[in-house]
Design a protein around this motif. Sequence first.
Motif, mmCIF file in Angstrom:
data_model
loop_
_atom_site.group_PDB
_atom_site.id
_atom_site.type_symbol
_atom_site.label_atom_id
_atom_site.label_comp_id
_atom_site.label_asym_id
_atom_site.label_seq_id
_atom_site.Cartn_x
_atom_site.Cartn_y
_atom_site.Cartn_z
ATOM 1 N N LYS A 11 0.816 -1.218 0.000
ATOM 2 C CA LYS A 11 0.000 0.000 0.000
ATOM 3 C C LYS A 11 0.846 1.264 0.000
ATOM 4 O O LYS A 11 0.591 2.202 -0.773
ATOM 5 C CB LYS A 11 -0.943 -0.004 1.209
ATOM 6 N N LEU A 16 0.657 4.047 -2.926
ATOM 7 C CA LEU A 16 0.189 5.409 -2.680
ATOM 8 C C LEU A 16 1.164 6.449 -3.213
ATOM 9 O O LEU A 16 0.766 7.522 -3.670
ATOM 10 C CB LEU A 16 -0.044 5.614 -1.180
ATOM 11 N N ALA A 41 -4.297 4.223 -5.918
ATOM 12 C CA ALA A 41 -4.156 3.536 -4.632
ATOM 13 C C ALA A 41 -5.077 4.115 -3.575
ATOM 14 O O ALA A 41 -5.314 3.474 -2.534
ATOM 15 C CB ALA A 41 -2.709 3.594 -4.160
ATOM 16 N N GLU A 42 -5.618 5.318 -3.805
ATOM 17 C CA GLU A 42 -6.612 5.867 -2.878
ATOM 18 C C GLU A 42 -7.843 4.974 -2.799
ATOM 19 O O GLU A 42 -8.573 5.001 -1.805
ATOM 20 C CB GLU A 42 -7.016 7.276 -3.325
ATOM 21 N N ARG A 54 -6.897 2.712 0.138
ATOM 22 C CA ARG A 54 -6.099 3.252 1.243
ATOM 23 C C ARG A 54 -6.701 2.886 2.597
ATOM 24 O O ARG A 54 -5.997 2.499 3.518
ATOM 25 C CB ARG A 54 -5.978 4.771 1.118
ATOM 26 N N HIS A 55 -8.020 3.001 2.724
ATOM 27 C CA HIS A 55 -8.672 2.678 3.997
ATOM 28 C C HIS A 55 -8.903 1.171 4.093
ATOM 29 O O HIS A 55 -9.204 0.511 3.087
ATOM 30 C CB HIS A 55 -9.998 3.423 4.126
ATOM 31 N N THR A 80 -9.737 -1.608 1.245
ATOM 32 C CA THR A 80 -8.751 -2.630 0.865
ATOM 33 C C THR A 80 -9.433 -3.986 0.731
ATOM 34 O O THR A 80 -9.211 -4.724 -0.239
ATOM 35 C CB THR A 80 -7.627 -2.730 1.910
#
Length: 307
Positions: A199, A203, A209-210, A213-214, A218
């Motif tokens: 990750k 990012l 990748a946003e 991100r959380h 994911t």
Amino acid sequence: MARLDKKQGGQKPVAANQDIAAQLDLKPGQSIELLKALHILTREGKLNQDSRRKLKQVYHLYQFIEPLLAELSKDEHVVTLADHGAGKSYLGFILYDLHFKAQGRGRIYGIETRAPLVEASQKLAAELGFERMEFLNMSVAESTRADFMPAQFDVVTALHACDTATDDAIAFGLEKKVRAMVLVPCCQAEVAACLRQTKAMSLSRTPLAELWRHPIHTREMGSQITNVLRCLYLEACGYQVTVTELVGWEHSMKNELIVARYTGQKKRSAAQRLRQLLAEFGIESLLQSRFSALPELHKTELVAPDS
């Protein structure tokens, strides 16, 4: 099993069973005694809400599988079906009851790692006289390597086979040159774990990748990507793929149904896109472990679209 009615000379209460079947909208020919033995119906022939959801899922899946079985059974062909992650074998028993029993030929293999469930299924099959059902206490991967298994199968099913067991079922299908696969994936955790590991690097490399991100994203992205990669893999290996819902979302959140039929037309574009997605998401490590049968591409094809 239901008790026999002595007042009817030891015969099963056929009329009562017909009434139950009509009330519950069961499939024609469905054995009431089987549904009771599977604890889908109570001894009184009742169906609670949980069992109703379970039966609806299996029946809906049957609607996709039965036409495949009918097509493959033409010209007296003896169909072999492997049911991976069989659990209590609801699907296998109902397929046998509604299709294989009347055909008088064909065989179902239920593959399950939990020994008590395998033993219970073996006992029930013997009680019902379902002689062409076999239940094996092993993993999907082990069944692929087992010498005593047939060299070829016609159909692979996997209803809620957890995480990588669905990938193992696909590998089994490719190894056994099956004509059709019917898959309902569940708990796709492997890709999500890979996304978590990469990750930070992702990012810094791409705004995409946003999307993961959380942590909750994911998990969701991992599930989505997993099934997309599976579909591309099947297309690259010569299967025509259809993706749809199993049942309404009110019945199950694990609801994606993948139906793959072998055509022999391997899509180079699918193999290319699969490799590109693995690179984009930083999960190229899965190429050998999960997609080892992927056809090779020339270097130019890794960047250029299909002609």
